[in-house]
Write a protein that holds these residues in place. Structure first.
Motif, PDB file in Angstrom:
ATOM      1  N   CYS A   2       6.151   3.196  -7.112  1.00 14.83           N
ATOM      2  CA  CYS A   2       6.584   1.747  -7.747  1.00 14.83           C
ATOM      3  C   CYS A   2       6.051   0.611  -6.917  1.00 14.83           C
ATOM      4  CB  CYS A   2       7.885   1.839  -7.672  1.00 14.83           C
ATOM      5  SG  CYS A   2       8.708   0.240  -8.261  1.00 14.83           S
ATOM      6  N   SER A   7       8.625  -1.377  -4.720  1.00 14.12           N
ATOM      7  CA  SER A   7       9.498  -0.867  -3.620  1.00 14.12           C
ATOM      8  C   SER A   7       9.298  -1.761  -2.272  1.00 14.12           C
ATOM      9  CB  SER A   7       9.365   0.697  -3.154  1.00 14.12           C
ATOM     10  OG  SER A   7       7.854   0.851  -3.072  1.00 14.12           O
ATOM     11  N   ARG A   9      11.025   7.254  -7.934  1.00 14.14           N
ATOM     12  CA  ARG A   9      10.048   6.224  -8.113  1.00 14.14           C
ATOM     13  C   ARG A   9       9.457   5.613  -7.129  1.00 14.14           C
ATOM     14  NH1 ARG A   9       8.451   4.510 -13.129  1.00 14.14           N
ATOM     15  NH2 ARG A   9       8.406   2.404 -12.282  1.00 14.14           N
ATOM     16  N   SER A  10      10.090   5.519  -6.181  1.00 15.07           N
ATOM     17  CA  SER A  10       9.689   4.682  -4.843  1.00 15.07           C
ATOM     18  C   SER A  10       8.211   4.900  -4.290  1.00 15.07           C
ATOM     19  CB  SER A  10      10.581   4.970  -3.665  1.00 15.07           C
ATOM     20  OG  SER A  10      10.451   5.927  -3.286  1.00 15.07           O
TER      21      SER A  10
END
Length: 136
Positions: A105, A108, A101-102
């Motif tokens: 997201c 992050s 998901r970085s």
């Protein structure tokens, strides 16, 4: 972020060695006894500290380990990175591909910035500064 047992023990061992003003070689057994740490675990730690250039080993009857750098040249971050995989704060900061998901997201960037602030603090805290402020 949580400092592992290995990281805490490594800092304790380096501080123990720093108390030795003459930087004479100290045996793992001696550090183990005075710090009440497992000698087997300390051997693993000292292998990594030596590889990182923080300590050096001296052979012979009065041999052991001693610090390979001045106390003001060894940082807490140096020691932690020598014995651990890193000081990642969250999975997305641990490296590429760890968190799916970085990319999407928004948090992050927050985790990266926070980790960088912590790393910077650990980078400026030398063993000498610990000795000066916290150790008798």
């Amino acid at each position: 972020m949580r400092i592992t047992t290995k990281g805490r023990y490594a800092i304790r061992a380096v501080v123990n060695m720093a108390k030795n003003k003459e930087n004479k070689p100290i045996s793992i057994k001696s550090i183990s006894n005075s710090e009440e740490l497992s000698p087997i675990f300390l051997e693993q730690i000292f292998t990594k500290l030596k590889k990182a250039g923080i300590t050096e080993s001296i052979r012979g009857a009065s041999g052991g380990f001693r610090l390979a750098k001045d106390l003001d040249q060894i940082t807490v971050l140096d020691v932690l990175e020598a014995v651990e995989e890193g000081v990642a704060l969250a999975p997305c900061t641990a490296g590429d591909g760890v968190c799916d998901r970085s990319v999407d997201c928004g948090l992050s960037n927050f985790w990266y910035e926070t980790e960088e602030e912590i790393r910077n603090q650990l980078k400026v805290k030398s063993i000498q500064s610990i000795m000066d402020k916290y150790i008798d």
